[in-house]
Structure formats: structure tokens, C-alpha cells
Write an enzyme that holds these catalytic residues in place. Structure first.
Site, mmCIF file in Angstrom:
data_model
loop_
_atom_site.group_PDB
_atom_site.id
_atom_site.type_symbol
_atom_site.label_atom_id
_atom_site.label_comp_id
_atom_site.label_asym_id
_atom_site.label_seq_id
_atom_site.Cartn_x
_atom_site.Cartn_y
_atom_site.Cartn_z
ATOM 1 C CG HIS A 157 -1.917 1.466 -9.092
ATOM 2 N ND1 HIS A 157 -1.214 0.727 -8.216
ATOM 3 C CD2 HIS A 157 -0.860 2.150 -10.285
ATOM 4 C CE1 HIS A 157 0.141 0.378 -9.244
ATOM 5 N NE2 HIS A 157 0.285 1.397 -10.220
ATOM 6 C CG MET A 163 0.057 -4.975 -1.454
ATOM 7 S SD MET A 163 0.086 -3.812 -2.604
ATOM 8 C CE MET A 163 0.296 -2.353 -2.238
HETATM 9 C C1 GAR Z 1 -0.736 3.474 -1.776
HETATM 10 O O1 GAR Z 1 0.343 4.285 -2.154
HETATM 11 C C2 GAR Z 1 -2.230 2.946 -2.774
HETATM 12 O O2 GAR Z 1 -1.580 3.463 -4.131
HETATM 13 C C3 GAR Z 1 -0.809 1.519 -2.924
HETATM 14 O O3 GAR Z 1 -0.092 0.875 -1.778
HETATM 15 C C4 GAR Z 1 -0.440 2.232 -1.026
HETATM 16 C C5 GAR Z 1 -1.035 1.744 0.337
HETATM 17 O O4 GAR Z 1 -0.584 2.310 1.166
HETATM 18 N N1 GAR Z 1 -1.893 0.431 -3.702
HETATM 19 C C6 GAR Z 1 -1.094 -0.191 -4.579
HETATM 20 O O5 GAR Z 1 -0.028 -0.172 -4.990
HETATM 21 C C7 GAR Z 1 -1.999 -0.990 -5.565
HETATM 22 N N2 GAR Z 1 -1.320 -1.477 -7.045
HETATM 23 P P1 GAR Z 1 -1.889 2.405 2.272
HETATM 24 O O6 GAR Z 1 -1.756 1.536 3.388
HETATM 25 O O7 GAR Z 1 -1.498 4.016 3.354
HETATM 26 O O8 GAR Z 1 -3.495 3.459 2.017
#
Ligand code: GAR
Length: 208
Positions: free
Chosen positions: A117, A98
């Protein structure tokens, strides 16, 4: 036949379920052609760090963000260099990372940085994409893996997977179903990359 291995960096900020799915498929031998693997977090308490080290024995490093992005990115480049994850042999997978990367960094690793995403981009960019989908009342949403460009959640789309929105869905139930598909398409996208099957033509990714 000599095949050059791709050295992989996975960048996280939190729980790291996408990272875990990627590490698991590498461990099981389902993704060939990967050499060094490094997990980088910009949060000291990211749960994914423990998973990478303890469950997969993968090297990790934490680079704390600060207000001045320059030092972050020069530190990042240093860490990538140590593991030979370069602009010609590296792949950087953002997995719930992030933080926005600077245009110069994105240019250096052009079409070698991927992001996942939880929406069918270009819909519902930014935070809480699943909640945005529920608020918009769409019946189908999904997830996207794309190459990173200078925008937020923009760049040439590699793979997408649709997910139905049910009448009784809330943010959690929808997010859980999307997440399973994220894991699937992220691994597929990495395989396509290591097999050199992805060609970027203008803003489109063609499978060759
Ligand atoms: C996931 O859902 C990913 O798609 C999102 O953060 C989450 C991380 O989960 N990313 C975004 O929204 C990027 N804009 P994780 O740490 O369990 O992989």
C-alpha cells in the site's frame, strides 16, 4: 537438505509494476525458495497480464469479478489448487489488486496473503493514498507491506519505507517515488517469508 518451495500467486488488477519487480527478482535468482508462479487478474485488460506472459513466460489466469463474491472465491481456490498454491505451501501477493477478499478466504490463507500500500499505514488507507498525504500536508509518507486481515489495508505490518514529501510534489511525482520503494520492500518481504523469518505475534510481525 530438503527445503519445501513456496508456490506463489500474484494478484493484480492493472499495470502490474510491483508484479514485474517481483518476477524480475525471481528471474535474476534474487528470491530463492519459490516454486510455481501464477499471476491472477480480476480485469481482462490488466496490462500486467501481458508483461507476465510475454516478458516472463509466467502462467496467467483471469477471474472476472461479479457482484456475487462466492463464485469468485471458489473459482480462485480452484485456480490456486491447480498450481498447488495451498494454505500450507502458498504465498499470495496482492499487487494493486483492487478487490476485497472475503473473511473466509483470508482465514484459509491466514498470514499467507500480503498486500502493498502506498502510505505508512495506518495512515491514508483506501484509494489515492498519495493524494490523501498531499491533502493532509504531511512531510513524510511512504509505503507498507503487510499481511492481509479482514479490514481494508489493515493487518500485521511486515515492512515500511518512509518517503519525503517535497514542496513541489504533485500526486504523480510523489506516487513515482513511493512506487520505487514499494518494489524494494515487497521483494524484501517475500524473501523474509520464503526464509521463514516472519513470525506474527498478535498484531505485530517479528523478524526471527
Ligand atoms: C501500487 O501503488 C499499490 O501500492 C497500490 O496500487 C498500485 C498498483 O501499482 N495498491 C493499493 O493502493 C492497495 N490499497 P502496480 O499495478 O504498478 O503494482
Amino acid at each position: 537438505m530438503f527445503v519445501e518451495l513456496i508456490n506463489l500467486a500474484i494478484m493484480i488488477s492493472g499495470r502490474g509494476s510491483n508484479m514485474k519487480a517481483i518476477l524480475e527478482s525471481i528471474k535474476r535468482g534474487n528470491v530463492a525458495g519459490i516454486g510455481n508462479v501464477l499471476v491472477i487478474s480480476n480485469k481482462q485488460d490488466a496490462l500486467g497480464l501481458e508483461i507476465a506472459e510475454n516478458e516472463y513466460g509466467v502462467k496467467t489466469t483471469t477471474l472476472l469479478s461479479n457482484k456475487n463474491d462466492k463464485p469468485f472465491e471458489s473459482r480462485l481456490i480452484n485456480e490456486l489448487k491447480k498450481d498447488n498454491i495451498g494454505p500450507h505451501n502458498g504465498l499470495i501477493c496482492l499487487a494493486g489488486f483492487m478487490k476485497i477478499l472475503s473473511p473466509s478466504f483470508v482465514e484459509l490463507y491466514k498470514h499467507r496473503i500480503m498486500n502493498v500500500h502506498p502510505s505508512l499505514l495506518p495512515s491514508f488507507k483506501g484509494l489515492h493514498a498519495q493524494k490523501q498525504a498531499l491533502l493532509a500536508g504531511v512531510k513524510v509518507t511512504g509505503c507498507t507491506v503487510h499481511f492481509v486481515d479482514n479490514g481494508v489495508d489493515t493487518g500485521p505490518i511486515i515492512l515500511q519505507h518512509p518517503v519525503r514529501v517535497y514542496d513541489n510534489d504533485d500526486e504523480l511525482s510523489l506516487s513515482e517515488r513511493i512506487l520505487l520503494k514499494e518494489h524494494e520492500i515487497y521483494i524484501k518481504a517475500i524473501k523474509l517469508f520464503t526464509q521463514k523469518q516472519l513470525l506474527v505475534v498478535e498484531n505485530r510481525v517479528i523478524q526471527i
